[in-house]
Design an enzyme around this catalytic site. Structure first.
Site, PDB file in Angstrom:
ATOM      1  N   LYS A 196       0.869  -1.178   0.000  1.00 15.91           N
ATOM      2  CA  LYS A 196       0.000   0.000   0.000  1.00 15.91           C
ATOM      3  C   LYS A 196       0.902   1.224   0.000  1.00 15.91           C
ATOM      4  CE  LYS A 196      -3.582   2.403   2.581  1.00 15.91           C
ATOM      5  NZ  LYS A 196      -4.608   2.285   3.601  1.00 15.91           N
ATOM      6  N   LYS A 249      -2.360  -1.542  -3.745  1.00 14.04           N
ATOM      7  CA  LYS A 249      -3.161  -0.314  -3.706  1.00 14.04           C
ATOM      8  C   LYS A 249      -2.282   0.927  -3.776  1.00 14.04           C
ATOM      9  CE  LYS A 249      -6.201   1.791  -0.371  1.00 14.04           C
ATOM     10  NZ  LYS A 249      -6.642   1.728   1.000  1.00 14.04           N
TER      11      LYS A 249
HETATM   12  C1  PBG Z   1      -7.429   3.264   5.898  1.00 10.48           C
HETATM   13  C2  PBG Z   1      -7.695   3.162   4.446  1.00 10.48           C
HETATM   14  C3  PBG Z   1      -7.520   4.138   3.450  1.00 10.48           C
HETATM   15  C4  PBG Z   1      -8.047   3.590   2.277  1.00 10.48           C
HETATM   16  C5  PBG Z   1      -8.490   2.299   2.567  1.00 10.48           C
HETATM   17  N1  PBG Z   1      -8.262   2.042   3.909  1.00 10.48           N
HETATM   18  C6  PBG Z   1      -7.002   5.522   3.529  1.00 10.48           C
HETATM   19  C7  PBG Z   1      -5.621   5.764   3.921  1.00 10.48           C
HETATM   20  O1  PBG Z   1      -4.808   4.840   4.067  1.00 10.48           O
HETATM   21  O2  PBG Z   1      -5.316   6.921   4.141  1.00 10.48           O
HETATM   22  C8  PBG Z   1      -8.151   4.305   0.955  1.00 10.48           C
HETATM   23  C9  PBG Z   1      -9.236   3.811   0.032  1.00 10.48           C
HETATM   24  C10 PBG Z   1      -9.578   4.716  -1.082  1.00 10.48           C
HETATM   25  O3  PBG Z   1      -8.961   5.786  -1.281  1.00 10.48           O
HETATM   26  O4  PBG Z   1     -10.517   4.379  -1.820  1.00 10.48           O
HETATM   27  N2  PBG Z   1      -6.221   2.806   6.359  1.00 10.48           N
END
Ligand code: PBG
Length: 324
Positions: A196, A249
């Site tokens: 991520k 992601k």
């Molecule tokens: C929380 C999380 C996030 C997303 C999914 N889980 C935001 C982040 O890490 O700041 C983002 C999902 C999206 O942008 O559609 N940890």
């Protein structure tokens, strides 16, 4: 060699193109993200995600009925936590009667065959908007893992089939797996957000959950956008710690990572077409600059071509409506 080989020969008719297509998309390829809010009869459009809604549990159940009828049977849940329930330790995250836990239970009771995955991270629960506990301005890893393990247990006890840790702490998959094993939840799975990235594409999501980091950014835990080989290390760690599914992601800007993981591991891969990607496609199509329907089909198939087993996408319903 030309003219014996003419690549265009295989493109002459739609029937032939359909016959030889290498990748296509069905309802089985989607995981549908849903945002749950407190209250009754609430359906609130997310401003930066046109036509995507946060819903109270009663309306989430109606939405799931519709999704089910379209063949969309897997959901990924996020909860918006009320401001007065937030603290540094995300205490509300492990509340057995918290919004997330109630949502999971209501869905499981009414639709036992819906596959429920639940987001595990502290940011929507944190008074700092960070994914971990903050001490002296730093995000503390191991204390956070203990909380994530308890949070995961509470989701599984409520009826979640999979927990989806999205926090990027080191070792959290192991902490969660050990906790679930200890409590006898051998078949409850972990979908780990292994790679991520610290991305700009999460903006609309943070608007939706009101979970922007209160200070700094997430670069001490989410991955550096320039790194490719590091993703392989992250995935290897998570596989060794007991992850069942790996998430990459964001989506479209990271297709190379999906392919790397596909080529290096034998594990199901999930791709996440995140909120910023949704917002961009919506904005451009609203302006008449791109064709929304064709673009959402094209991007969905791109994930499959890259090697994803399935896609977490805010477009799932639109794509399936389009192709059915
Ligand atoms: C929380 C999380 C996030 C997303 C999914 N889980 C935001 C982040 O890490 O700041 C983002 C999902 C999206 O942008 O559609 N940890």
């Amino acid at each position: 060699m030309y003219p014996i080989n003419r690549n265009r020969r295989l493109r002459t008719t739609e029937t032939l193109r359909n016959l030889i297509r290498e990748n296509s998309i069905t309802a089985n390829d989607f995981l549908v993200p849903l945002f749950v809010v407190e209250g009754k009869n609430i359906k609130q459009e997310i401003q930066s995600m046109p036509n995507y809604f946060k819903m109270s549990i009663d309306l989430i159940l109606k939405e799931i009925k519709l999704l089910h009828s379209l063949g969309l049977k897997s959901v990924l849940l996020f909860a918006q936590v009320e401001e007065n329930l937030k603290d540094n330790y995300g205490t509300e995250a492990i509340n057995k009667n918290g919004l997330m836990q109630r949502a999971i239970k209501s869905i499981k009771d009414k639709f036992p065959d819906i596959l429920i995955m639940s987001d595990v991270a502290l940011d929507p629960y944190s008074s700092y908007g960070h994914d971990g506990v903050v001490e002296n301005g730093l995000i503390v890893n191991d204390i956070t893992n203990d909380i994530l393990a308890k949070m995961s247990l509470s989701h599984v006890e409520a009826g979640a089939d999979f927990v989806a840790p999205s926090d990027m702490m080191d070792g959290r998959v192991k902490s969660i797996r050990m906790m679930l094993e200890k409590e006898g939840h051998h078949n409850s799975g972990i979908m780990s957000y292994s790679a991520k990235y610290a991305s700009s594409f999460y903006g609309p999501f943070r608007d939706a959950l009101d979970s922007k980091p209160g200070f700094g950014d997430k670069k001490t835990y989410q991955m550096d956008i320039g790194n490719r080989e590091e993703a392989i290390n992250e995935v290897r760690n998570d596989v060794e710690e007991g992850a069942d599914i790996i998430m990459i992601k964001p989506g479209i800007s990271y297709l190379d990572i999906i392919r790397d993981i596909k080529n290096n591991f034998n594990i199901p891969i999930s791709a996440y077409q995140v909120s910023g990607e949704y917002a961009m496609i919506k904005a451009a199509s609203k302006n008449g600059w791109i064709d929304e329907n064709q673009t959402i089909l094209e991007t969905s198939i791109a994930f499959k071509r890259a090697g994803a087993s399935f896609i977490a996408s805010y477009f799932a319903k639109d794509v399936i409506t389009l192709i059915s």
